[in-house]
Each structure stands twice: as C-alpha cells, then as structure tokens.
Design a protein around this motif. Structure first.
Motif, PDB file in Angstrom:
ATOM      1  N   ASP A   8     -32.395  49.392  -8.328  1.00 55.04           N
ATOM      2  CA  ASP A   8     -31.955  50.525  -9.146  1.00 55.04           C
ATOM      3  C   ASP A   8     -33.018  50.907 -10.175  1.00 55.04           C
ATOM      4  OD1 ASP A   8     -29.485  50.376  -7.860  1.00 55.04           O
ATOM      5  OD2 ASP A   8     -28.521  49.277  -9.489  1.00 55.04           O
ATOM      6  N   ASN A   9     -32.936  52.157 -10.631  1.00 52.38           N
ATOM      7  CA  ASN A   9     -33.727  52.657 -11.752  1.00 52.38           C
ATOM      8  C   ASN A   9     -35.234  52.539 -11.560  1.00 52.38           C
ATOM      9  OD1 ASN A   9     -31.354  53.324 -13.305  1.00 52.38           O
ATOM     10  ND2 ASN A   9     -31.119  51.112 -13.609  1.00 52.38           N
ATOM     11  N   ASP A  11     -38.407  54.018 -11.854  1.00 48.42           N
ATOM     12  CA  ASP A  11     -38.791  55.214 -12.611  1.00 48.42           C
ATOM     13  C   ASP A  11     -40.149  55.752 -12.189  1.00 48.42           C
ATOM     14  OD1 ASP A  11     -40.946  54.199 -14.402  1.00 48.42           O
ATOM     15  OD2 ASP A  11     -39.343  53.027 -15.305  1.00 48.42           O
ATOM     16  N   ALA A  55     -29.692  52.942  -7.083  1.00 47.63           N
ATOM     17  CA  ALA A  55     -29.266  54.107  -7.856  1.00 47.63           C
ATOM     18  C   ALA A  55     -30.367  54.602  -8.790  1.00 47.63           C
ATOM     19  CB  ALA A  55     -28.024  53.750  -8.667  1.00 47.63           C
ATOM     20  N   ASN A  56     -30.340  55.896  -9.053  1.00 46.46           N
ATOM     21  CA  ASN A  56     -31.176  56.540 -10.061  1.00 46.46           C
ATOM     22  C   ASN A  56     -32.669  56.472  -9.729  1.00 46.46           C
ATOM     23  OD1 ASN A  56     -31.267  58.078 -12.429  1.00 46.46           O
ATOM     24  ND2 ASN A  56     -31.526  56.274 -13.725  1.00 46.46           N
ATOM     25  N   CYS A  59     -36.042  58.122 -11.883  1.00 44.63           N
ATOM     26  CA  CYS A  59     -35.687  58.426 -13.269  1.00 44.63           C
ATOM     27  C   CYS A  59     -36.956  58.416 -14.127  1.00 44.63           C
ATOM     28  CB  CYS A  59     -34.665  57.420 -13.799  1.00 44.63           C
ATOM     29  SG  CYS A  59     -35.204  55.695 -13.766  1.00 44.63           S
ATOM     30  N   SER A  82     -28.688  57.017  -5.229  1.00 45.99           N
ATOM     31  CA  SER A  82     -28.697  58.275  -5.980  1.00 45.99           C
ATOM     32  C   SER A  82     -30.103  58.515  -6.507  1.00 45.99           C
ATOM     33  CB  SER A  82     -27.691  58.255  -7.143  1.00 45.99           C
ATOM     34  OG  SER A  82     -28.055  57.291  -8.105  1.00 45.99           O
ATOM     35  N   ALA A  84     -32.517  60.579  -9.596  1.00 45.27           N
ATOM     36  CA  ALA A  84     -32.581  61.333 -10.845  1.00 45.27           C
ATOM     37  C   ALA A  84     -32.716  62.802 -10.450  1.00 45.27           C
ATOM     38  CB  ALA A  84     -33.768  60.882 -11.681  1.00 45.27           C
ATOM     39  N   ARG A  85     -32.005  63.675 -11.116  1.00 44.06           N
ATOM     40  CA  ARG A  85     -31.966  65.088 -10.726  1.00 44.06           C
ATOM     41  C   ARG A  85     -33.350  65.738 -10.709  1.00 44.06           C
ATOM     42  NH1 ARG A  85     -28.559  65.651  -7.312  1.00 44.06           N
ATOM     43  NH2 ARG A  85     -28.824  63.452  -7.333  1.00 44.06           N
ATOM     44  N   TYR A  88     -35.176  64.673  -7.636  1.00 45.08           N
ATOM     45  CA  TYR A  88     -34.577  65.353  -6.482  1.00 45.08           C
ATOM     46  C   TYR A  88     -35.160  66.753  -6.338  1.00 45.08           C
ATOM     47  CZ  TYR A  88     -30.896  66.845  -3.235  1.00 45.08           C
ATOM     48  OH  TYR A  88     -30.210  67.311  -2.141  1.00 45.08           O
ATOM     49  N   GLU A 100     -29.360  60.925  -0.089  1.00 42.13           N
ATOM     50  CA  GLU A 100     -28.462  60.077  -0.871  1.00 42.13           C
ATOM     51  C   GLU A 100     -27.407  59.476   0.042  1.00 42.13           C
ATOM     52  OE1 GLU A 100     -28.584  61.979  -5.345  1.00 42.13           O
ATOM     53  OE2 GLU A 100     -26.725  62.055  -4.229  1.00 42.13           O
TER      54      GLU A 100
END
Length: 161
Positions: A8-9, A11, A55-56, A59, A82, A84-85, A88, A100
């Motif tokens: 996750d995360n 970045d 997830a994310n 980010c 998922s 980060a918007r 995406y 996703e």
C-alpha cells in the motif's frame, strides 16, 4: 512476463525519486524507476511485465514523471487495489493503462502468470486459474490510451496540432 508486487501507499517519490526529475528523456527516467523501493527493478524489468500493488498507488506529488517512468520501463500495466486520483489521471493522460481490482491486487503473487483484457476488464491468473473483474475503461478513455495519450488522441481527432 514478470509480476512485481508492492504494498500500500507506494508514493511518487519512490516510483521516481525527485533527484531524477530533470532527466533528459523517458529512457533516463525508466533507468531510475522504483529504485528507492526496489533497487533491482530497473535492471530486471522487461517489456510486458506487470506491477501489482495495494491501495493508494501513486500517492504523493502530482508529477507526471511517475507513470511516465513506469511506462517507459516497458511495464504493460499496473493493477492495484486503488490509485491516488492524480496518478490515475496522469496515467490516462500519457496513455498508460491501469486497473483497479482489490481482489486481484491481494491474491495475485509475484511469479504468477496473468493475462489482462483491457476491453473487458478481465484479469486471469493463469497460475491459479482465478479470474478477476476490474471495470473496463469507457470508450473515450480507451481511445486516449490506444492513441498513446491525451495530446496524441486530440491530434488524431484533429482537435489539436
């Protein structure tokens, strides 16, 4: 085809460290892709490989360099629980497919062989025989990806020069 699996995360600073943001071209960016989270990545990634993440994914800062470095390294797509918007949107804008699918992101393991159908959103783990369903892209987003990015898509439609 290899699977690279991350948590996750993840970045943008570990996807492409800030110290390389002034790289002269995409190939230079790719040579440093993921090096702060996976030092071996740039030396072992091959065209058609896939990143699986939690997830994310993506980010952090809004730099377009992050999906660009992944795409330039030859990765076919990123499948994550998922995104980060901003990552995406940047991925779509440069014509890089991402999907996703939380269940696929959890269950697919490094070493598995998978097939991805972008038109249907179906992900098949050929190692386990399991199938997963991600939402397929709407036609207009598929068009952007198929044309290699937003600007190239607009040029193909005669909207931009």
């Amino acid at each position: 085809m290899k699977i690279y699996k991350y948590g996750d995360n993840v970045d943008t600073d570990v996807i492409i460290p800030a110290r390389y943001l002034n790289a002269p071209d995409e190939k230079s960016l790719a040579s440093h892709c993921m090096e702060d989270i996976d030092a071996a990545f740039a030396g072992t990634v091959e065209p058609g490989d896939i990143i699986i993440a939690g997830a994310n994914f993506g980010c952090g800062s809004s730099r377009e360099h992050a999906p660009l470095s992944i795409k330039a390294s030859g990765v076919k797509c990123v499948i994550a629980a998922s995104f980060a918007r901003i990552f995406y949107r940047n991925a779509i804008n440069i014509g890089f497919p991402i999907m996703e699918c939380p269940q696929a992101a959890t269950e697919i393991q490094a070493g598995d062989q998978i097939m991805v159908n972008f038109a249907t959103g179906q992900i098949t783990d050929e190692t386990t025989g399991k199938q997963y369903q991600a939402a397929p892209f709407p036609a207009f987003i598929s068009g952007i990806i198929d044309n290699g990015g937003l600007l190239k898509s607009l040029k193909a439609r005669g909207v931009a020069k």
